[in-house]
Design a protein around this motif. Sequence first.
Motif, PDB file in Angstrom:
ATOM      1  N   ALA A 173       2.785  -6.915   3.286  1.00 35.60           N
ATOM      2  CA  ALA A 173       3.134  -5.834   2.369  1.00 35.60           C
ATOM      3  C   ALA A 173       2.766  -6.192   0.937  1.00 35.60           C
ATOM      4  CB  ALA A 173       4.625  -5.512   2.479  1.00 35.60           C
ATOM      5  N   VAL A 174       3.025  -7.439   0.525  1.00 30.57           N
ATOM      6  CA  VAL A 174       2.680  -7.857  -0.835  1.00 30.57           C
ATOM      7  C   VAL A 174       1.166  -7.879  -1.014  1.00 30.57           C
ATOM      8  CG1 VAL A 174       2.796  -9.744  -2.502  1.00 30.57           C
ATOM      9  CG2 VAL A 174       4.825  -9.122  -1.178  1.00 30.57           C
ATOM     10  N   LEU A 175       0.427  -8.283   0.008  1.00 34.99           N
ATOM     11  CA  LEU A 175      -1.029  -8.253  -0.071  1.00 34.99           C
ATOM     12  C   LEU A 175      -1.532  -6.824  -0.231  1.00 34.99           C
ATOM     13  CD1 LEU A 175      -3.848  -9.405   0.096  1.00 34.99           C
ATOM     14  CD2 LEU A 175      -3.608  -9.525   2.594  1.00 34.99           C
ATOM     15  N   SER A 176      -0.975  -5.900   0.528  1.00 32.60           N
ATOM     16  CA  SER A 176      -1.367  -4.492   0.394  1.00 32.60           C
ATOM     17  C   SER A 176      -1.008  -3.953  -0.986  1.00 32.60           C
ATOM     18  CB  SER A 176      -0.678  -3.656   1.482  1.00 32.60           C
ATOM     19  OG  SER A 176      -1.066  -2.300   1.381  1.00 32.60           O
ATOM     20  N   LEU A 177       0.148  -4.338  -1.498  1.00 29.51           N
ATOM     21  CA  LEU A 177       0.552  -3.928  -2.840  1.00 29.51           C
ATOM     22  C   LEU A 177      -0.424  -4.477  -3.882  1.00 29.51           C
ATOM     23  CD1 LEU A 177       2.650  -2.642  -4.764  1.00 29.51           C
ATOM     24  CD2 LEU A 177       3.877  -4.822  -4.705  1.00 29.51           C
ATOM     25  N   THR A 178      -0.844  -5.718  -3.714  1.00 27.08           N
ATOM     26  CA  THR A 178      -1.812  -6.324  -4.626  1.00 27.08           C
ATOM     27  C   THR A 178      -3.071  -5.477  -4.708  1.00 27.08           C
ATOM     28  OG1 THR A 178      -0.996  -8.548  -4.111  1.00 27.08           O
ATOM     29  CG2 THR A 178      -3.219  -8.387  -5.027  1.00 27.08           C
ATOM     30  N   ARG A 179      -3.594  -5.082  -3.576  1.00 30.22           N
ATOM     31  CA  ARG A 179      -4.822  -4.285  -3.545  1.00 30.22           C
ATOM     32  C   ARG A 179      -4.605  -2.903  -4.152  1.00 30.22           C
ATOM     33  NH1 ARG A 179      -6.027  -6.470   2.556  1.00 30.22           N
ATOM     34  NH2 ARG A 179      -7.490  -8.141   1.984  1.00 30.22           N
ATOM     35  N   SER A 180      -3.471  -2.309  -3.849  1.00 31.31           N
ATOM     36  CA  SER A 180      -3.202  -0.959  -4.357  1.00 31.31           C
ATOM     37  C   SER A 180      -3.065  -0.938  -5.874  1.00 31.31           C
ATOM     38  CB  SER A 180      -1.937  -0.399  -3.704  1.00 31.31           C
ATOM     39  OG  SER A 180      -2.112  -0.255  -2.306  1.00 31.31           O
ATOM     40  N   LEU A 181      -2.319  -1.917  -6.435  1.00 28.72           N
ATOM     41  CA  LEU A 181      -2.160  -1.972  -7.889  1.00 28.72           C
ATOM     42  C   LEU A 181      -3.486  -2.274  -8.574  1.00 28.72           C
ATOM     43  CD1 LEU A 181       1.245  -3.864  -8.279  1.00 28.72           C
ATOM     44  CD2 LEU A 181       0.810  -1.395  -8.357  1.00 28.72           C
ATOM     45  N   ALA A 182      -4.313  -3.110  -7.934  1.00 26.95           N
ATOM     46  CA  ALA A 182      -5.626  -3.417  -8.508  1.00 26.95           C
ATOM     47  C   ALA A 182      -6.467  -2.154  -8.644  1.00 26.95           C
ATOM     48  CB  ALA A 182      -6.345  -4.444  -7.640  1.00 26.95           C
ATOM     49  N   VAL A 183      -6.426  -1.309  -7.640  1.00 29.26           N
ATOM     50  CA  VAL A 183      -7.194  -0.057  -7.677  1.00 29.26           C
ATOM     51  C   VAL A 183      -6.620   0.893  -8.719  1.00 29.26           C
ATOM     52  CG1 VAL A 183      -7.793   1.995  -6.351  1.00 29.26           C
ATOM     53  CG2 VAL A 183      -7.982  -0.255  -5.293  1.00 29.26           C
ATOM     54  N   GLU A 184      -5.292   1.002  -8.753  1.00 27.88           N
ATOM     55  CA  GLU A 184      -4.661   1.987  -9.628  1.00 27.88           C
ATOM     56  C   GLU A 184      -4.735   1.605 -11.101  1.00 27.88           C
ATOM     57  OE1 GLU A 184      -0.386   4.390  -9.856  1.00 27.88           O
ATOM     58  OE2 GLU A 184      -0.976   3.297  -8.040  1.00 27.88           O
ATOM     59  N   TRP A 185      -4.675   0.314 -11.402  1.00 31.36           N
ATOM     60  CA  TRP A 185      -4.590  -0.126 -12.796  1.00 31.36           C
ATOM     61  C   TRP A 185      -5.873  -0.755 -13.325  1.00 31.36           C
ATOM     62  CZ3 TRP A 185       0.875  -2.828 -12.304  1.00 31.36           C
ATOM     63  CH2 TRP A 185       1.847  -1.829 -12.166  1.00 31.36           C
ATOM     64  N   GLY A 186      -6.909  -0.755 -12.531  1.00 30.16           N
ATOM     65  CA  GLY A 186      -8.138  -1.440 -12.925  1.00 30.16           C
ATOM     66  C   GLY A 186      -8.764  -0.896 -14.192  1.00 30.16           C
ATOM     67  N   ARG A 187      -8.704   0.407 -14.413  1.00 29.51           N
ATOM     68  CA  ARG A 187      -9.332   1.001 -15.598  1.00 29.51           C
ATOM     69  C   ARG A 187      -8.575   0.686 -16.880  1.00 29.51           C
ATOM     70  NH1 ARG A 187     -11.328   7.064 -13.603  1.00 29.51           N
ATOM     71  NH2 ARG A 187     -12.672   6.315 -11.896  1.00 29.51           N
ATOM     72  N   SER A 188      -7.399   0.120 -16.733  1.00 28.97           N
ATOM     73  CA  SER A 188      -6.611  -0.261 -17.906  1.00 28.97           C
ATOM     74  C   SER A 188      -6.726  -1.751 -18.199  1.00 28.97           C
ATOM     75  CB  SER A 188      -5.137   0.119 -17.695  1.00 28.97           C
ATOM     76  OG  SER A 188      -4.994   1.522 -17.568  1.00 28.97           O
ATOM     77  N   GLU A 189      -7.781  -2.370 -17.696  1.00 31.85           N
ATOM     78  CA  GLU A 189      -8.037  -3.802 -17.923  1.00 31.85           C
ATOM     79  C   GLU A 189      -6.923  -4.689 -17.373  1.00 31.85           C
ATOM     80  OE1 GLU A 189     -10.941  -4.949 -18.956  1.00 31.85           O
ATOM     81  OE2 GLU A 189     -11.578  -2.851 -19.002  1.00 31.85           O
ATOM     82  N   ILE A 190      -6.305  -4.230 -16.300  1.00 32.50           N
ATOM     83  CA  ILE A 190      -5.295  -5.024 -15.603  1.00 32.50           C
ATOM     84  C   ILE A 190      -5.906  -5.503 -14.296  1.00 32.50           C
ATOM     85  CG2 ILE A 190      -2.997  -5.035 -14.550  1.00 32.50           C
ATOM     86  CD1 ILE A 190      -2.275  -2.725 -16.479  1.00 32.50           C
ATOM     87  N   ARG A 191      -5.906  -6.800 -14.095  1.00 34.87           N
ATOM     88  CA  ARG A 191      -6.444  -7.384 -12.870  1.00 34.87           C
ATOM     89  C   ARG A 191      -5.286  -7.888 -12.027  1.00 34.87           C
ATOM     90  NH1 ARG A 191      -9.578  -4.624 -14.868  1.00 34.87           N
ATOM     91  NH2 ARG A 191     -11.441  -5.244 -16.056  1.00 34.87           N
TER      92      ARG A 191
END
Length: 260
Positions: A173-191
């Motif tokens: 679940a944490v791995l899936s969350l990692t991927r989801s947040l990366a996609v959602e916040w990527g345009r805000s310079e958040i890795r």
Amino acid sequence: MVIPSPARLPSEFSLAGQTAIVASAGGDETPFLAAALAEAGASVFAVARHDSATDAIAAAVSAVSGCDTARHVGRWDTPEAASAVVDAFAAVHPRVDILVNDTRSFFAKPAADIALAEWDELHARNVRATFMLSQAVGQRMLDQQYGRIVNVISNLAERAVINCSAYSATQAAVLSLTRSLAVEWGRSEIRVNAVGSGWSTAEDIPLETQREELLVRYTPMRRKGHPRDLAAMLVYLCSPHCDYPSGQPVYIDGGLNAHP
């Protein structure tokens, strides 16, 4: 493996002037990881459920940097509790650059015997706490249009071991969350990335003794991992130089995940 001192650290990996929130479930790996961030130049803010865990982080940070570590003790698996963490952090630091979630509370029990309360508590500690703090800290990162989030996970996110169904589910679940947040916040310079550990220990155990264990002999490197093995990768993933990788799990597990 030893993290170079800030004077010898390549400038692109330096964390000088940056602040990091390190949230710990109390495991013995987290102090090493916090110390690596401090040695790279970051100011560390420790979060844990118990004083003993924040004390261990503070001692590790002080040993490499000589600096005191601000801290917050309590749970953070509800919106109110996560907000309290961020408020405590904001009282000593005006900006948050890095969040490290090491919320791995281990649990082993036959699947047929797991009670609902045990399942719910484990998910609250390992998954909900990671999300709640990422959400609260992430809002600040969104406002400032920059941030680095690293979730420390087990390689059981992608492997199966008997009696670890509940724990493995939280890691996946944490791995899936990692991927989801990366996609959602990527345009805000958040890795947002993950560092995965395998069969590890914070003790310095002789190789001959380690290899008496069957799982160590099954590991391609034929030794247990040590928190020091994760340190360099963590520093990189937390640095401004980590600009393009996002949503990725990097397993530092001696090749265990590559083993069929």
